[in-house]
Design an enzyme around this catalytic site. Structure first.
Site, PDB file in Angstrom:
ATOM      1  N   GLY A 285      -3.106  -1.249   1.848  1.00 36.97           N
ATOM      2  CA  GLY A 285      -2.324  -0.426   0.953  1.00 36.97           C
ATOM      3  C   GLY A 285      -2.928   0.937   0.730  1.00 36.97           C
ATOM      4  O   GLY A 285      -2.522   1.631  -0.211  1.00 36.97           O
ATOM      5  N   ASP A 286      -3.883   1.345   1.564  1.00 35.83           N
ATOM      6  CA  ASP A 286      -4.486   2.664   1.439  1.00 35.83           C
ATOM      7  C   ASP A 286      -5.008   3.055   2.815  1.00 35.83           C
ATOM      8  O   ASP A 286      -4.614   2.472   3.823  1.00 35.83           O
ATOM      9  CB  ASP A 286      -5.580   2.665   0.364  1.00 35.83           C
ATOM     10  CG  ASP A 286      -5.695   4.000  -0.354  1.00 35.83           C
ATOM     11  OD1 ASP A 286      -6.137   4.976   0.293  1.00 35.83           O
ATOM     12  OD2 ASP A 286      -5.337   4.081  -1.537  1.00 35.83           O
TER      13      ASP A 286
END
Length: 477
Positions: A285-286
């Site tokens: 998610g990053d």
């Protein structure tokens, strides 16, 4: 670090030419690229200390790690009362095991020790490693992060951050932690370390997080480190975080988190020297990989740069962030970074340079080459204005120096936005060199957005902004 020219890169040439062919050709190309870069996920055959210099192997920086002799003392976590039933807490067992092996190494006259984790599901809170030590996960072994926050104790903030990255004060320790260590190996036969991070993500989403979340693995002020041949899942925060370290090799890793899991960076070398990241597949998610070196005035004062970082044959996806990020915490300086042979798909950005007023520091001598992207929203992005600072003491006059960014041999299909190259007024990004870049799928009505940047371009389509065409000489590029 010399750039590979387009004519010397058959994979790049094949990729670029195939974009104008029927869709089947492109499909086969991307299948081949993805297979080449992620084959390790399915075919790893592992020894406790793999040969890092096999003849005929692909180019590697893994020789940064000097393999120790065979470990003299070898024990299983079961020898210390561990129970792999997926329910029993093994925190005390892991801590006893490491303490025992540390003493045994000392009394045995050196040689180091190894803790084996057999097949099973081993729940544990945080535990510290020791020097001259191997943590080895056998086939079918899964270490599960405890769901009790008390088993992730609070430790002091890093000096180069001045506080927890997310909350003031201290921060939760990582699940597997080490400080001031040498000769450490974390490896196995396809075992898994699962941080079970949803509990932490919920605290973040609900705005009830009291202290900064812990990493899955963090090593601080440590030297000669190997992390390989494992799957890391569901980290509460950044997954692998070597900080103030040297001679770190991270290779043949699979790193996974839900694509909406907040701040679950894959690998973040931070204020570290001689770091090798190779042959990894990452979904998060990053950022897949983010190079850092401290935050604003604390990073400036600590003055520990990230130098000599190699990222090679990494593939993956991140719908919210970038495949490779430099910054945004870079106040100690970042230089001599080589990134090559990447495959990035279905991501918000491909290559991103991130900084801001107040950061100070520098980003210099960055080479990024041989990149294939598919359905990446913004293939190239240099950005400012994150406007996140540790406290009110940051200095708005502390401007970063960004110079010598070389990007070549990039093919992106189904790009959605033109590149955004935005520097800082009073501190423009200089000597930006772009060669042999094809960004396909961008609407003809979309133009590059450039501000406070200067440099040179050649063989770039669609046509870049004027700021990359104004330099009278390209000898530096």
């Amino acid at each position: 670090m010399m750039m590979t020219m387009q004519s010397d890169n058959p994979l790049f040439n094949a990729a670029k030419s195939s974009f104008s062919r029927p869709s089947l050709a492109f499909t086969l190309l991307l299948f081949a690229a993805a297979a080449t870069l992620t084959l390790h996920v399915a075919t790893r055959t592992i020894s406790p200390l793999p040969d890092l210099g096999a003849a005929g192997a692909p180019e590697t920086c893994s020789a940064l790690f000097r393999a120790p002799p065979p470990r003299r003392v070898v024990k299983s976590i079961a020898d210390f009362g561990g129970v792999g039933d997926g329910a029993t807490s093994n925190t005390a067992a892991f801590r006893r095991a490491v303490e025992y092996l540390e003493r045994s190494t000392a009394t045995a006259g050196g040689g180091g020790s190894q803790l084996n984790v057999p097949r099973g599901r081993w729940v544990t809170g945080s535990f510290n490693l020791t020097s001259d030590f191997t943590l080895f996960l056998e086939d079918g072994a899964v270490i599960l992060g405890s769901q009790d926050p008390e088993e992730w104790p609070i430790i002091e903030a890093l000096p180069s951050y001045g506080r927890g990255r997310e909350r003031e004060g201290g921060r939760h320790i990582s699940l597997i932690h080490g400080n001031s260590l040498t000769n450490v190996v974390i490896t196995g036969n396809n075992g898994t370390i699962d941080g079970q991070g949803k509990m932490w993500w919920d605290l973040w989403w609900n705005r009830t997080l009291e202290h900064t979340r812990g990493h899955l693995v963090e090593l601080v002020k440590s030297h000669n480190i190997l992390i390989s041949n494992l799957t890391f899942r569901n980290s509460p925060f950044w997954t692998v975080h070597p900080v103030y370290c040297s001679n770190v090799v991270i290779r043949d890793m699979t790193i996974l988190a839900p694509l909406n899991a907040p701040n679950t960076d894959g690998i973040d070398p931070d204020s570290s020297t001689n770091v090798c990241i190779e042959d990894c597949y990452i979904e998060s998610g990053d950022d897949l990989v983010a190079v850092k070196s401290g935050w604003d005035q604390y990073g400036i004062a600590t003055a520990k740069p990230s130098v000599n970082i190699t990222v090679r044959r990494v593939s993956g996806t991140t719908p919210t962030c970038s495949g490779i990020g430099i910054g945004s915490e870079m106040s100690g300086g970042i230089s001599h970074v080589l990134v090559e042979d990447l495959y990035i798909r279905d991501s918000a950005a491909g290559v991103r340079i991130k900084t801001d007023k107040g950061r100070g520091g520098y980003i210099t001598n960055i080479t990024i080459q041989n990149v294939v992207m598919e359905r990446v929203k913004v293939p190239l992005r240099f950005s400012r204005g994150a406007d996140d600072h540790p406290d009110e003491k940051w200095d708005p006059k502390a401007l970063p120096l960004v110079r010598g960014i070389r990007i070549s041999n990039v093919v992106s299909k189904d790009s959605r936005k033109a590149p955004l190259l935005v520097g800082i007024e009073g501190a423009p990004f200089q000597d930006i060199c772009m060669r042999n870049i094809s960004l396909l799928g961008i609407s003809p009505s979309l133009r590059w957005s450039c501000e406070f940047v200067s440099g040179f371009s050649d063989g770039v389509t669609p046509m870049p902004c004027l700021e990359l065409q104004r330099n009278g000489s390209s000898s530096w590029c």
